[in-house]
Design a protein around this motif. Structure first.
Motif, PDB file in Angstrom:
ATOM      1  N   LEU A  79       0.832  -1.206   0.000  1.00 59.59           N
ATOM      2  CA  LEU A  79       0.000   0.000   0.000  1.00 59.59           C
ATOM      3  C   LEU A  79       0.870   1.260   0.000  1.00 59.59           C
ATOM      4  N   LEU A  80       1.953   1.260   0.749  1.00 56.27           N
ATOM      5  CA  LEU A  80       2.858   2.411   0.749  1.00 56.27           C
ATOM      6  C   LEU A  80       3.471   2.610  -0.633  1.00 56.27           C
ATOM      7  N   HIS A  81       3.919   1.528  -1.250  1.00 54.61           N
ATOM      8  CA  HIS A  81       4.593   1.634  -2.537  1.00 54.61           C
ATOM      9  C   HIS A  81       3.637   2.084  -3.641  1.00 54.61           C
ATOM     10  N   LEU A  82       2.417   1.594  -3.610  1.00 52.69           N
ATOM     11  CA  LEU A  82       1.473   1.951  -4.672  1.00 52.69           C
ATOM     12  C   LEU A  82       1.031   3.406  -4.581  1.00 52.69           C
ATOM     13  N   ASP A  83       1.306   4.065  -3.484  1.00 57.66           N
ATOM     14  CA  ASP A  83       1.004   5.485  -3.389  1.00 57.66           C
ATOM     15  C   ASP A  83       1.898   6.293  -4.318  1.00 57.66           C
ATOM     16  N   GLU A  84       3.023   5.719  -4.715  1.00 56.32           N
ATOM     17  CA  GLU A  84       3.946   6.392  -5.626  1.00 56.32           C
ATOM     18  C   GLU A  84       3.444   6.334  -7.069  1.00 56.32           C
ATOM     19  N   GLY A  85       2.345   5.640  -7.309  1.00 59.05           N
ATOM     20  CA  GLY A  85       1.772   5.515  -8.642  1.00 59.05           C
ATOM     21  C   GLY A  85       1.572   4.049  -8.982  1.00 59.05           C
ATOM     22  N   PRO A  86       0.840   3.783 -10.064  1.00 57.87           N
ATOM     23  CA  PRO A  86       0.589   2.387 -10.440  1.00 57.87           C
ATOM     24  C   PRO A  86       1.877   1.626 -10.694  1.00 57.87           C
ATOM     25  N   ALA A  87       1.867   0.361 -10.314  1.00 63.07           N
ATOM     26  CA  ALA A  87       3.015  -0.514 -10.560  1.00 63.07           C
ATOM     27  C   ALA A  87       2.684  -1.405 -11.752  1.00 63.07           C
ATOM     28  N   ARG A  88       3.664  -1.692 -12.549  1.00 64.82           N
ATOM     29  CA  ARG A  88       3.482  -2.517 -13.735  1.00 64.82           C
ATOM     30  C   ARG A  88       3.667  -3.980 -13.398  1.00 64.82           C
ATOM     31  N   GLY A  89       2.642  -4.607 -12.865  1.00 63.61           N
ATOM     32  CA  GLY A  89       2.659  -6.039 -12.626  1.00 63.61           C
ATOM     33  C   GLY A  89       3.291  -6.438 -11.312  1.00 63.61           C
ATOM     34  N   GLN A  90       2.911  -7.642 -10.891  1.00 62.66           N
ATOM     35  CA  GLN A  90       3.368  -8.121  -9.588  1.00 62.66           C
ATOM     36  C   GLN A  90       4.858  -8.422  -9.571  1.00 62.66           C
ATOM     37  N   GLY A  91       5.428  -8.829 -10.689  1.00 64.54           N
ATOM     38  CA  GLY A  91       6.871  -9.085 -10.733  1.00 64.54           C
ATOM     39  C   GLY A  91       7.672  -7.812 -10.522  1.00 64.54           C
ATOM     40  N   VAL A  92       7.268  -6.742 -11.187  1.00 62.67           N
ATOM     41  CA  VAL A  92       7.947  -5.454 -11.042  1.00 62.67           C
ATOM     42  C   VAL A  92       7.764  -4.935  -9.620  1.00 62.67           C
ATOM     43  N   ILE A 135       9.920  -3.667  -4.155  1.00 62.27           N
ATOM     44  CA  ILE A 135       9.793  -3.669  -2.688  1.00 62.27           C
ATOM     45  C   ILE A 135      10.652  -4.744  -2.032  1.00 62.27           C
ATOM     46  N   GLY A 136      11.370  -5.513  -2.839  1.00 61.72           N
ATOM     47  CA  GLY A 136      12.267  -6.534  -2.295  1.00 61.72           C
ATOM     48  C   GLY A 136      11.548  -7.778  -1.807  1.00 61.72           C
ATOM     49  N   ALA A 137      10.423  -8.108  -2.425  1.00 63.34           N
ATOM     50  CA  ALA A 137       9.648  -9.291  -2.040  1.00 63.34           C
ATOM     51  C   ALA A 137       9.835 -10.392  -3.073  1.00 63.34           C
ATOM     52  N   ASP A 138       9.605 -11.609  -2.660  1.00 61.17           N
ATOM     53  CA  ASP A 138       9.618 -12.745  -3.573  1.00 61.17           C
ATOM     54  C   ASP A 138       8.349 -12.665  -4.429  1.00 61.17           C
ATOM     55  N   LYS A 139       8.509 -12.717  -5.769  1.00 57.16           N
ATOM     56  CA  LYS A 139       7.348 -12.495  -6.641  1.00 57.16           C
ATOM     57  C   LYS A 139       6.287 -13.586  -6.512  1.00 57.16           C
ATOM     58  N   THR A 140       6.669 -14.794  -6.118  1.00 57.52           N
ATOM     59  CA  THR A 140       5.651 -15.839  -5.963  1.00 57.52           C
ATOM     60  C   THR A 140       4.876 -15.673  -4.661  1.00 57.52           C
ATOM     61  N   ARG A 141       5.523 -15.149  -3.628  1.00 64.41           N
ATOM     62  CA  ARG A 141       4.848 -14.974  -2.332  1.00 64.41           C
ATOM     63  C   ARG A 141       3.955 -13.741  -2.305  1.00 64.41           C
ATOM     64  N   ILE A 142       4.247 -12.750  -3.148  1.00 64.05           N
ATOM     65  CA  ILE A 142       3.488 -11.503  -3.132  1.00 64.05           C
ATOM     66  C   ILE A 142       2.106 -11.696  -3.749  1.00 64.05           C
ATOM     67  N   ILE A 143       1.916 -12.756  -4.534  1.00 68.41           N
ATOM     68  CA  ILE A 143       0.635 -12.995  -5.194  1.00 68.41           C
ATOM     69  C   ILE A 143      -0.500 -13.102  -4.172  1.00 68.41           C
TER      70      ILE A 143
END
Length: 145
Positions: free
Chosen positions: A39-52, A57-65
């Protein structure tokens, strides 16, 4: 040899204590630490996909789903097709996501203000300025990649 501990030796325990102090606030708002970071990161604007987003944010892309699925189900974020790349989805905060993020952040920063109040005003300003500058450095400038 210097007369001060290494930066990581000072920052890591402080960071862990700050995160522990945040946990009850986040739990009261129904958020996990990763959900709050999203939620903090998305305040900076839309993010292009969960991998990006995961990389940013330094998260594992499979766990963030699962985190993203939960936030979307709760109406806190939206996923829309990216007009520039139909395979990708843009992630954005909803007004409810922004409201919840703001409420949690306000409580967390009230706790932080009490902690910062233990420092003289000039030290507090210097600490925040230095921390902001160091946190803004690109990772490769710190790590040396």
């Amino acid at each position: 040899m210097t007369d001060r501990p290494d930066l990581a030796a000072m920052i890591v325990p402080l960071g862990r204590a700050l995160m522990a102090a945040e946990q009850p606030v986040l739990a009261a708002h129904g958020l996990t630490m990763w959900a709050y970071v999203v939620l903090l990161h998305l305040d900076e604007g839309p993010a292009r996909g969960q991998g990006v987003l995961a990389q940013e944010i330094g998260a594992d892309k499979t766990r963030i789903i699962a985190v993203l699925d939960d936030l979307q189900e709760r109406g806190l974020i939206e996923r829309h097709p990216d007009p520039a790349d139909r395979r990708a989805r843009l992630l954005a905060l909803t007004p409810e996501g922004r409201r919840l993020r703001d409420a949690a952040q306000a409580e967390i920063q009230m706790q932080e203000d009490r902690l910062l109040g233990k420092l003289p005003a000039a030290d507090r300003r210097g600490f925040l300025n230095a921390l902001t500058a160091l946190a803004g450095l690109p990772r490769d400038e710190i790590v040396g990649d």
